[in-house]
Design an enzyme around this catalytic site. Structure first.
Site, PDB file in Angstrom:
ATOM      1  N   GLY A 159      44.862  48.155  29.845  1.00 51.67           N
ATOM      2  CA  GLY A 159      44.800  48.497  28.422  1.00 51.67           C
ATOM      3  C   GLY A 159      44.550  47.283  27.539  1.00 51.67           C
ATOM      4  N   SER A 210      43.195  43.552  34.076  1.00 49.55           N
ATOM      5  CA  SER A 210      41.890  44.209  33.985  1.00 49.55           C
ATOM      6  C   SER A 210      41.922  45.261  32.884  1.00 49.55           C
ATOM      7  CB  SER A 210      41.554  44.875  35.317  1.00 49.55           C
ATOM      8  OG  SER A 210      42.312  46.050  35.458  1.00 49.55           O
ATOM      9  N   LYS A 211      40.786  45.899  32.719  1.00 51.63           N
ATOM     10  CA  LYS A 211      40.680  46.918  31.669  1.00 51.63           C
ATOM     11  C   LYS A 211      41.730  48.003  31.848  1.00 51.63           C
ATOM     12  CE  LYS A 211      36.017  46.451  30.098  1.00 51.63           C
ATOM     13  NZ  LYS A 211      34.660  46.834  30.150  1.00 51.63           N
ATOM     14  N   ARG A 212      42.092  48.252  33.110  1.00 50.63           N
ATOM     15  CA  ARG A 212      43.078  49.301  33.367  1.00 50.63           C
ATOM     16  C   ARG A 212      44.431  48.994  32.738  1.00 50.63           C
ATOM     17  NH1 ARG A 212      42.998  48.871  38.877  1.00 50.63           N
ATOM     18  NH2 ARG A 212      40.980  47.874  38.727  1.00 50.63           N
TER      19      ARG A 212
END
Ligand code: GLU
Length: 477
Positions: free
Chosen positions: A253, A249-251
């Protein structure tokens, strides 16, 4: 004839998951000498933006993925979508549901309280003409729902996952295929319906997409049947997972292909790595390849069912391999825009630029490393603590001062390395220090730090632009 498509929604930049789906579609199309098509799924009017479409098309092109026909724009086909919905309504396979948001919410709350999975309870499936008239008189709007028989067994053979089975009862009740609208109209058609209508219109033979669409496939198969359309073959590629084994996910990076580009990854390495996210090379084939080589041998038999873990080390290794294999000219061409963005004089002599490139090239992992590493050749670097320490060593400054005097008398043009060696030897001898001490001090003076590429080449490059003597003098105060 194989015809496959990528159907991105332009609600964001080209995401890595979409890019991997694009790669698998493209590889399959090229392997089968079929067509790879694009369909821009822009029916979410609020979130779709033309700049995202541009980003997606540019990202695909950057990766080396080309498409065969003009992209189909989904929002231009709304008449066909609504006609299909009307057909389902006419056949009694779909119906209008007048349940309000508040009623549906109360239904979900009751299911939750009873520990049941949330699903639409098909409450408006069989309204009488009187009930319909009453709702319409109230001015209620309606969604259109497609009937899903709980007792249906849905089967298909997935090219990656083999035989698949889904029960109608697990699809959440009758499915909304058009958004709420006044009861004499058909509202905006929704994803599962439009995908089926468009894939059939585009004569798509194989739908290749991420595993997160498996439940949609079960629903879509019912729609193909209801609309009497030919059913494509399905292949669901595994999810991309992070190092902890959860969906990337976006988390983590990692978001869009343009981020990778900005970080200094090459398209060759990214395309290579995307292919390896879920596909394994046949025995004897190198893991480093270009897309055409992969297309030559691509098949779904080698696509794994298990999720594909994203491995930065492997991507970095591939990127370094790509950079190290570039010719000096090719690498320089990639570095020049990055150097120009720093305001550095890239119109400098080409031979000098090429020499700098071949000095730095072997140590690059990311293209952007070539900015940090080139900086001391374009800007006088500050003296770091370890460099200061080295210069404070006994005899260090004396030796540099002898060298500086010699260069003052006759500067070195940076070409004759023998002369450089004898200049170093003479200065060390005159100062009574080991040549090694002088070399380390010279590096400290020229680069402001003790780490760096080959010293003589570094000195030579700086000497050629008259930058060696000023840096020595600066240390001598
Ligand atoms: N627009 C959908 C998505 O981006 C397409 C899914 C499909 O391939 O059917 O997820």
């Amino acid at each position: 004839m194989v015809r496959v498509r990528l159907a991105p929604s332009p609600t964001g930049t080209l995401h890595i998951g979409t890019a991997r789906t694009a790669v698998f579609n493209w590889l399959y199309a090229r392997h089968e000498q079929g067509s790879f098509l694009l369909r821009i799924e822009d029916t979410d009017k609020e979130r779709s933006k033309p700049e995202f479409t541009t980003n997606i098309l540019e990202g695909l092109t950057w990766l080396g993925i080309d498409w065969d026909e003009d992209p189909v724009v989904q929002s231009e086909r709304i008449d066909q979508h609504q006609a299909a919905i009307q057909e389902l309504l006419d056949q009694g396979l779909a119906y209008r549901c007048y349940a309000s948001e508040a009623e549906l919410e109360a239904m979900r709350e009751a299911q939750k309280a009873a520990n049941q999975a949330p699903r639409y309870d098909n409450r408006h499936r069989n309204l009488t003409a009187q009930q319909v008239a009453a709702y319409q008189a109230e001015g209620r709007e309606a969604v259109v729902r497609f009937r899903i028989d709980d007792n249906r067994d849905i089967h298909w053979r997935d090219l990656v996952r083999g035989p698949m089975h889904w029960r109608g009862a697990d699809l959440g009740g009758d499915m909304v295929i058009a958004r709420r609208a006044p009861a004499d109209q058909i509202g905006d058609p929704l994803y599962n319906l439009v995908v089926v209508v468009d894939d059939a219109a585009m004569a798509i033979s194989h739908v290749i997409r991420g595993e997160d669409h498996i439940a949609n496939t079960a629903k879509q198969l019912l729609l193909y049947e209801a609309l009497g359309l030919p059913v494509p073959t399905f292949a669901h590629a595994p999810l991309i997972l992070n190092a902890e084994g959860r969906k990337l996910s976006k988390r983590d990076g990692v978001t869009s292909i343009s981020d990778f580009k900005n970080m200094g990854y090459t398209p060759e390495a990214i395309a290579n790595y995307m292919t390896l996210l879920g596909w394994s090379v046949p025995d004897g084939m190198d893991e480093r390849f270009n897309l055409n080589q992969a297309a030559g041998v691509f098949s779904f038999e080698r696509v794994n069912k298990a999720g594909a873990r994203f491995d930065w080390d492997k991507l970095n290794w591939l990127n370094a391999q790509v950079l190290h294999s570039l010719s000096g000219d090719a690498l320089l061409e990639q570095l020049c825009p990055l150097w120009a963005a720093q305001g550095w004089p890239i119109q400098a002599e080409r031979d000098w630029m090429l020499e700098l490139t071949s000095l730095l090239g072997p140590s690059l992992t990311l293209l952007n490393d070539g900015v940090d590493q080139a900086r001391p050749f374009f800007e006088q670097p500050p003296l770091e603590a370890d460099a200061e320490q080295q210069l404070a060593m006994e005899g260090a400054k004396t030796a540099l001062s002898h060298l500086s005097d010699a260069l003052q008398a006759q500067s070195w043009d940076g070409k004759d390395k023998e002369r450089a060696q004898s200049l170093l030897g003479d200065a060390a001898k005159a100062a009574g220090v080991k040549k090694g001490v002088l070399m380390k001090s010279l590096r400290a003076a020229l680069l402001g730090r003790l780490q760096g590429p080959d010293l003589l080449t570094t000195w030579s490059l700086l000497a050629q632009i008259g930058e060696d003597l000023p840096r020595l003098r600066r240390c001598l105060g």
